[in-house]
Design a protein around this motif. Structure first.
Motif, mmCIF file in Angstrom:
data_model
loop_
_atom_site.group_PDB
_atom_site.id
_atom_site.type_symbol
_atom_site.label_atom_id
_atom_site.label_comp_id
_atom_site.label_asym_id
_atom_site.label_seq_id
_atom_site.Cartn_x
_atom_site.Cartn_y
_atom_site.Cartn_z
ATOM 1 N N ALA A 1 57.269 36.353 49.071
ATOM 2 C CA ALA A 1 55.977 36.930 49.435
ATOM 3 C C ALA A 1 54.823 36.179 48.797
ATOM 4 O O ALA A 1 54.935 35.641 47.701
ATOM 5 N N VAL B 1 58.432 43.927 52.551
ATOM 6 C CA VAL B 1 57.533 42.792 52.740
ATOM 7 C C VAL B 1 56.887 42.949 54.112
ATOM 8 O O VAL B 1 57.576 43.110 55.121
ATOM 9 N N ARG C 1 54.450 41.252 56.924
ATOM 10 C CA ARG C 1 54.032 39.902 57.315
ATOM 11 C C ARG C 1 52.963 39.942 58.409
ATOM 12 O O ARG C 1 53.117 40.631 59.416
ATOM 13 N N SER D 1 52.248 37.064 53.651
ATOM 14 C CA SER D 1 53.268 38.096 53.492
ATOM 15 C C SER D 1 52.968 38.830 52.186
ATOM 16 O O SER D 1 52.619 38.216 51.178
#
Length: 456
Positions: A8, A250, A252, A257
């Motif tokens: 990330a 996570v 995106r 991200s």
């Protein structure tokens, strides 16, 4: 670090997807409890289905806009943000248009012929009484839930309303509340909405009680919440995918991200299906993302040198024939300028969303002239929003539940999927699909999260 957040770009406690009232309320509530939060929205501005714009020197609302009786969550938020609430003018007669001309009364119902008025009154009382059997937290547990959910509102209407005029007014009122046709709605879902609003006439605005609006436009609510979050709200950031496991998530976008402990999805129900979840959502929650479409609305605003329909008329019109279903006077308080807002719903909204603005303007002003006389075509300004065409929205009213949804997969509406939580306005138990419902849903999701964050 969990497996999903290893690559990330950023980290935070909670990501909120969607900067409408529900998402911003959740973020504001969490921020006030020292939770680090990041809000991502695909649109270029905050507010979701709130849309305020200046037309001919007057600020007008082109999306959802009225604050109704009993909408305490919304009223409290407006007060907390210092937003003035102005009373919707109710003086003068309302009009009902049936294709043969206008009919006057204190409310649209009052203008019905006596047999139709009695028939509609009896049907509304039955709706209100049956709605009391629908649990707000679990409508699928109502005593006759399965039978009611398998029945369309149109089927129930045909049995309960025997007069043509009563059916026509009932249909117009339903369209103006759900942005959908009675044939497209589950009877159970309408009973739930009626219970959640405190009655059919309150839900549809047929009670004649004055509503209020937000001074300066309803988008002020969203703008002030975003300002309070100082840099943690990011527009033009469409979320494409959400990866989640037992340790974290996570989220995106096209540009970044973001790893987080939890995510709150506060988008319209129909937009959830556009997100790529890894792993996939459970079957029941995935079905909820695919099947309830948003209502269809086109909002049209015309400005005039003066509100010439006053003082005899309130500006409130319910048109049984359409395509303009509901018209209201939204002129500034000083009355120096006149402003009418006319809205198309359901099938009419879908048809006219495919036409040009110029064509819609001509049609709407001609319709206003049917109600208020020839001066209505002499508008000094005009604009509209065809919500079925608005990117990332797809509609303006809340999700419209067709038959068979609430009793088969409705139980998953608010149920978190691991660390994925839901806060769309349709998840509310009071005024679902409305602004008040969005505020309530945002608070509920935030409170849910605070409890979990303490035990993570």
């Amino acid at each position: 670090m969990s497996d999903v957040d290893a690559a990330a770009d950023r980290e935070t406690d909670v990501v909120v997807v969607g900067a409408g009232l529900a998402g911003l309320t959740a973020a504001r509530w969490l921020d006030g409890r020292d939770v680090d939060v990041r809000v991502l929205d695909a649109r270029p501005q905050v507010g979701g289905r709130l849309r305020s714009r200046e037309v001919d020197g007057v600020v007008v609302d082109l999306g959802t806009q009225w604050v109704g009786p009993g909408q305490r969550h919304l009223r409290r938020l407006a007060a907390d943000l210092g937003c003035e609430q102005v009373r919707q003018r109710a003086e003068g007669d309302a009009l009902r248009y049936d294709g043969n001309g206008t009919h006057r009364g204190k409310t649209a119902i009052d203008s019905l012929p006596l047999p139709a008025r009695l028939n509609l009154g009896a049907a509304v009382r039955l709706l209100d009484r049956r709605s009391g059997e629908v649990p707000l937290e679990a409508p699928h547990r109502a005593p006759d839930a399965t039978a009611w959910d398998e029945t369309t509102l149109a089927t129930w209407r045909d049995g309960a309303l025997r007069t043509r005029r009563a059916r026509a007014l009932f249909d117009a009122a339903v369209r103006s509340s759900f942005g959908s046709e009675p044939a497209d709605l589950s009877y159970l879902s309408v009973l739930f909405a009626v219970r959640a609003a405190g009655g059919f006439e309150r839900l549809t605005g047929l009670d004649g009680r004055p509503r209020t609006r937000i001074a300066g436009g309803v988008q002020t609510l969203a703008d002030r919440m975003a300002a309070d979050l100082s840099g943690r709200v990011h527009t033009d950031s469409p979320v494409r995918a959400i990866a989640h496991d037992e340790d974290g998530v996570v989220v995106r976008t096209d540009d970044e991200s973001v790893a987080a402990r939890h995510v709150v999805v506060a988008t319209a129900a129909s937009r959830v299906a556009c997100l790529d979840f890894d792993p996939h959502l459970p079957a029941r929650r995935a079905a909820l993302s695919r099947r309830p479409p948003h209502g269809a609305v086109v909002t049209c605003v015309a400005t005039y040198e003066v509100p010439f329909w006053r003082p005899d008329l309130s500006g409130d019109v319910l048109d049984e024939e359409g395509p303009v279903c509901r018209t209201r006077d939204v002129s500034p308080l000083d009355g120096e300028r006149g402003v009418l807002v006319g809205q198309l719903f359901g099938n009419a909204a879908r048809r006219w969303s495919e036409r040009t603005r110029s064509e819609r303007r001509s049609m709407v002003l001609d319709r206003f002239a049917e109600y208020f006389g020839d001066r209505a075509v002499e508008a000094t300004g005009y604009t509209d929003v065809a919500w079925p065409n608005v990117p990332w929205s797809g509609g303006c009213c809340g999700a419209a539940f067709p038959p068979g949804i609430l009793t088969t997969v409705g139980e998953a509406l608010r149920e978190p999927v691991g660390r994925v939580h839901w806060a769309g306005a349709e998840t509310a138990t009071r005024w679902p699909g409305h602004m008040d419902g969005g505020v309530q849903a945002g608070k509920r999701a935030a409170a849910e999260l605070v409890g979990r964050l303490r035990t993570d």
